[in-house]
Design a protein around this motif. Sequence first.
Motif, mmCIF file in Angstrom:
data_model
loop_
_atom_site.group_PDB
_atom_site.id
_atom_site.type_symbol
_atom_site.label_atom_id
_atom_site.label_comp_id
_atom_site.label_asym_id
_atom_site.label_seq_id
_atom_site.Cartn_x
_atom_site.Cartn_y
_atom_site.Cartn_z
ATOM 1 N N ASP A 288 59.858 -36.034 10.107
ATOM 2 C CA ASP A 288 60.478 -37.092 10.509
ATOM 3 C C ASP A 288 59.867 -37.213 12.038
ATOM 4 O O ASP A 288 59.880 -36.172 12.747
ATOM 5 N N VAL A 289 59.387 -38.276 12.354
ATOM 6 C CA VAL A 289 58.810 -38.501 13.763
ATOM 7 C C VAL A 289 59.549 -39.597 14.218
ATOM 8 O O VAL A 289 59.367 -40.791 13.865
ATOM 9 N N GLN A 334 43.026 -36.018 11.729
ATOM 10 C CA GLN A 334 44.349 -36.231 12.569
ATOM 11 C C GLN A 334 44.407 -37.338 13.425
ATOM 12 O O GLN A 334 45.108 -38.244 13.600
ATOM 13 N N ALA A 335 43.179 -37.323 14.189
ATOM 14 C CA ALA A 335 43.061 -38.205 15.094
ATOM 15 C C ALA A 335 43.146 -39.898 14.444
ATOM 16 O O ALA A 335 43.756 -40.713 15.160
ATOM 17 N N LEU A 341 49.170 -44.810 13.235
ATOM 18 C CA LEU A 341 50.394 -44.943 13.060
ATOM 19 C C LEU A 341 51.038 -45.558 14.348
ATOM 20 O O LEU A 341 51.999 -46.338 14.363
ATOM 21 N N GLU A 342 50.219 -45.168 15.639
ATOM 22 C CA GLU A 342 50.456 -45.754 16.764
ATOM 23 C C GLU A 342 50.272 -47.384 16.820
ATOM 24 O O GLU A 342 51.215 -48.168 16.937
ATOM 25 N N HIS A 343 49.184 -47.594 16.376
ATOM 26 C CA HIS A 343 48.574 -49.119 16.336
ATOM 27 C C HIS A 343 49.173 -50.088 15.130
ATOM 28 O O HIS A 343 49.317 -51.133 15.497
ATOM 29 N N ARG A 350 53.083 -36.806 18.684
ATOM 30 C CA ARG A 350 52.389 -35.881 19.522
ATOM 31 C C ARG A 350 52.843 -34.775 19.230
ATOM 32 O O ARG A 350 53.774 -34.069 18.646
ATOM 33 N N ASP A 351 51.800 -33.699 19.921
ATOM 34 C CA ASP A 351 52.088 -32.121 19.616
ATOM 35 C C ASP A 351 52.972 -31.654 20.752
ATOM 36 O O ASP A 351 53.048 -32.169 21.717
#
Length: 458
Positions: A288-289, A334-335, A341-343, A350-351
Motif C-alpha cells: 500500500d502506497v 524502479q525509476a 505511477l506518478e505521471h 518514495r524511499d
Amino acid sequence: MSDVALVEFVETTASKFGIPGAAVGVWVDGREVFATHGVTSVANPVPVDRDTMFVLGSVSKSFTATALMRLVAEGKVELDAPVRRYVPELVLADERAAAEMTVLNLLNHTAGLGIRLIIETGDGDDALAQYVARLPELEQIAPVGARASYSQAGYNLLGRVIEKVTGLTFEKAVAQLVLDPIGLSHSRYAPAEVMTHRFAVGHNLGEDGTLAVAREWKDTRANNPGGGIASSVADQLRWARFHLGDGRTESGARVLPTGMLDRMKEQTVELQGSSLGDAFGICWFLRDVDGVRFVGHGGSSNGQFAELLTVPERNFAITVMSNAGPDDGIQFNQAVVRWALEHYLGVIDRDPEPLPFDAARAEEIVGDYEIDVMTLIIGTDDAGLTVACGIKPEVRAASEIELPPDLPAAGLGLLPDDQYIVISGGLQGQRGFFTRDERGKIVGADLAGRMFGRVQQA
C-alpha cells in the motif's frame, strides 16, 4: 499524459544507466502504451520491440501459481491439503515439515524452505522429479507456517505438484492451463521455442568495466516453475489485464472464477520491513502506497530484470524488462515504475529517509549473515554502514551453471524498529529488517523476503 513522455523518459533513463535494451508497457485508461529502447544483445544487436522476449525470472511464479489455482478451481487440488497428497515421494531434511507442508504454504512462502538448490538436473522431462529428489539437501530455515521466507525451491516443488496432478510436463501443463487460453503466444519456457522469436540476452559488467553478454541465458529446466519463463512486454500487459479482469479471456472464455483471482490478491501473511511488499497474497506481493494497493512481482535472471505491477482499483498495470546487470537494471526498472505511477496515477512512491549514523547501533549489527547459497556482509567505511551481497565462493566454485556476479559493497541506512534500507548500488531502495533472539541479540537479517542467519564468530 502524453505517450511521447513515456517514450522520452524510457530513452533518457536507459541511456543514463547504460541499458542495452528495454521494453516498457503501460495499461491505463483502457489502452496500451509501449516504449522500447536499444538492442537485444551488444554482441548481436537487433532492435527491441514489443514482442521481444525477455527472461522474467521470478515473475514466472505468477504463471505457476495461476496454473495451480486453475487446478484448485477444477477440484483437482486443495490449498490446505498436504503436499504429500500430490507428491507422496517428497522427502525433506525435516520430516515433520515434509508431513505438514501444504500447497498454500508453498504458494505464500510459509513452508520454511531455504531459498534454492544450485544443481543441474538436466533438460529431460524428469528434471523436476530429479530436483525434488534432491530436496533433502535443502535447509529448513523455520517451522512450517512460522514466517514468510521467499523460496525458489518451494515454487519448483509446486511445479512437480502440477506435473503429478495433470500427468503432463510442467511446461505443457502451464501452456494448456493458462498460456494458450489467454493467448500468450510470446510466453514460453523452452529455448527451442523462444529462439524462433526475437529475444533478449542478459548482460553483466566484465572485468574491464564494460557490458558483456551473460553466457548462461536462463536458469535450469528444474527452475522453470520458480523463474524460467520468457515473455514479451505485449504478452505481459495481456497477462496483467487478465489478472485485473474477471477470469475470462478477451474472447470471453472462462479460465478462472472471478473469486479465485480476487483471492490471489488477498493477504495471506504479513511481510515486515520489505520493499517488495507489506504482505503476500497467493504468490503476489501486496503493498500500500498513499492508500493505494499495489499487486505485483519482480524477477531477476542472469543479467536481465523484470517488473510487473498492477493497481486493481485504478485498472492500471505497468511492466518493465531490461537486459543489464544488477547495478543498473534494477535501478532502471524502479525509476520507470515510479515515474509511471506518478505521471499516470499521481501516486508518489518514495524511499524512507534513513536515520543519522549511530556508531553504537552500527557495532551491534556489523557482521556476516548467510543463507544456504548467499552471504550478506555488513561493515563500515568512512561514510557509514555498508552491505555487500554475493554467492558463497564454495557454491560458485561447485556450480555447474554460470551464476550472476556478486554485488559490491553499497551504503546501508538504518530505519526505526530494527529496519534498514540500502541507499546506493545495485540494490538501492531495497529494505529489510533485523531479527533478535529472546535476549535481544541480533541473529538474522531479512533481505528480499529471505532471512539470512548471523554467522557466529569463533
